[in-house]
Write a protein that holds these residues in place. Sequence first.
Motif, PDB file in Angstrom:
ATOM      1  N   MET A  88      36.943  -4.480  -4.240  1.00 34.27           N
ATOM      2  CA  MET A  88      36.412  -3.787  -3.062  1.00 34.27           C
ATOM      3  C   MET A  88      34.978  -4.263  -2.878  1.00 34.27           C
ATOM      4  O   MET A  88      34.207  -4.310  -3.855  1.00 34.27           O
ATOM      5  CB  MET A  88      36.439  -2.270  -3.292  1.00 34.27           C
ATOM      6  N   LEU A  90      31.503  -3.451  -0.969  1.00 37.35           N
ATOM      7  CA  LEU A  90      30.825  -2.340  -0.300  1.00 37.35           C
ATOM      8  C   LEU A  90      29.490  -2.802   0.261  1.00 37.35           C
ATOM      9  O   LEU A  90      28.713  -3.465  -0.425  1.00 37.35           O
ATOM     10  CB  LEU A  90      30.580  -1.196  -1.279  1.00 37.35           C
ATOM     11  N   PHE A 108      26.632   4.144   2.550  1.00 38.61           N
ATOM     12  CA  PHE A 108      27.684   3.152   2.319  1.00 38.61           C
ATOM     13  C   PHE A 108      28.708   3.130   3.448  1.00 38.61           C
ATOM     14  O   PHE A 108      29.031   4.168   4.045  1.00 38.61           O
ATOM     15  CB  PHE A 108      28.425   3.474   1.017  1.00 38.61           C
ATOM     16  N   GLY A 109      29.237   1.920   3.692  1.00 41.32           N
ATOM     17  CA  GLY A 109      30.446   1.810   4.490  1.00 41.32           C
ATOM     18  C   GLY A 109      31.653   2.112   3.615  1.00 41.32           C
ATOM     19  O   GLY A 109      31.529   2.357   2.409  1.00 41.32           O
ATOM     20  N   ASP A 110      32.831   2.097   4.236  1.00 34.30           N
ATOM     21  CA  ASP A 110      34.059   2.406   3.499  1.00 34.30           C
ATOM     22  C   ASP A 110      34.631   1.198   2.759  1.00 34.30           C
ATOM     23  O   ASP A 110      35.671   1.312   2.120  1.00 34.30           O
ATOM     24  CB  ASP A 110      35.102   2.998   4.437  1.00 34.30           C
ATOM     25  N   ARG A 113      38.622  -4.132   1.130  1.00 35.54           N
ATOM     26  CA  ARG A 113      39.385  -4.472  -0.077  1.00 35.54           C
ATOM     27  C   ARG A 113      39.934  -5.874   0.092  1.00 35.54           C
ATOM     28  O   ARG A 113      40.715  -6.137   1.013  1.00 35.54           O
ATOM     29  CB  ARG A 113      40.521  -3.485  -0.314  1.00 35.54           C
TER      30      ARG A 113
ATOM     31  N   GLN B  37      32.628   9.340  -4.671  1.00 38.77           N
ATOM     32  CA  GLN B  37      33.474   8.345  -4.031  1.00 38.77           C
ATOM     33  C   GLN B  37      34.913   8.848  -4.029  1.00 38.77           C
ATOM     34  O   GLN B  37      35.525   8.996  -5.088  1.00 38.77           O
ATOM     35  CB  GLN B  37      33.404   6.990  -4.743  1.00 38.77           C
ATOM     36  N   GLY B  40      39.464   4.910  -2.442  1.00 40.32           N
ATOM     37  CA  GLY B  40      39.563   3.939  -1.360  1.00 40.32           C
ATOM     38  C   GLY B  40      38.477   4.037  -0.315  1.00 40.32           C
ATOM     39  O   GLY B  40      38.582   3.401   0.738  1.00 40.32           O
ATOM     40  N   ARG B  41      37.433   4.802  -0.582  1.00 36.92           N
ATOM     41  CA  ARG B  41      36.359   4.979   0.390  1.00 36.92           C
ATOM     42  C   ARG B  41      35.023   4.521  -0.188  1.00 36.92           C
ATOM     43  O   ARG B  41      34.926   4.144  -1.360  1.00 36.92           O
ATOM     44  CB  ARG B  41      36.260   6.458   0.793  1.00 36.92           C
ATOM     45  N   GLY B  42      33.988   4.568   0.654  1.00 39.38           N
ATOM     46  CA  GLY B  42      32.658   4.235   0.176  1.00 39.38           C
ATOM     47  C   GLY B  42      32.023   5.398  -0.575  1.00 39.38           C
ATOM     48  O   GLY B  42      32.610   6.465  -0.704  1.00 39.38           O
ATOM     49  N   LEU B  43      30.818   5.161  -1.081  1.00 39.34           N
ATOM     50  CA  LEU B  43      30.108   6.197  -1.814  1.00 39.34           C
ATOM     51  C   LEU B  43      29.306   7.068  -0.852  1.00 39.34           C
ATOM     52  O   LEU B  43      28.779   6.579   0.148  1.00 39.34           O
ATOM     53  CB  LEU B  43      29.163   5.580  -2.846  1.00 39.34           C
TER      54      LEU B  43
END
Lengths: 117, 111
Positions: A88, A90, A108-110, A113, B37, B40-43
């Motif tokens: 992933m 980020l 942060f963005g999501d 992956r 977190q 599957g996502r950001g922090l």
Amino acid sequence: DAMVIQNPRYQVTQFGKPVTLSCSQTLNHNVMYWYQQKSSQAPKLLFHYYDKDFNNEADTPDNFQSRRPNTSFCFLDIRSPGLGDAAMYLCATSRDTLQGARGQPQHFGDGTRLSIL
Amino acid sequence: SQQGEEDPQALSIQEGENATMNCSYKTSINNLQWYRQNSGRGLVHLILIRSNEREKHSGRLRVTLDTSKKSSSLLITASRAADTASYFCATDETGRRALTFGSGTRLQVQP
């Protein structure tokens, strides 16, 4: 809402085929970061930009490069992805202050992956 | 380099119980931050505590910092199923702009 947007969310590429991941922000933050996060591990900083000033971490492979054409956008280029680069990725931003980026949370963005075939 | 080590690596509790996570670090810091977190996502930034502070509260979160022991703890009170996530501490080290993240604690809250 102001935010950090990463595209695409999922990226599949072939072994050795260059790939570019993108990040945009509407926060007008002057610091942007790229992290690599492998499964169940901590995010690992690859590099960051302080305005246009590029700062590479000592252990970031040469295979990874970055561009920041303006305040809002930042790109991560992987020139020849290997199987070990599946992770992933980020993007994050923060607002620098007179005291540096200290004391400022990162946004942060999501993530994207990345899978390598 | 990884600065923070978190303990435990994984924690499973029932809804309504309190969850405590610990973070240890090695060098001098300006502040310590906690992030969450979801899978599957950001922090997402939760709370920041400066090196001259000992305790800080935000809603159901309580963070302590002991600079003499180079450790911090995050307490989540009255946990909810929605608190299920990984929690990371991150240190802002003296002389370094970027944060260094710990290894994380995976929290599972059973409904």
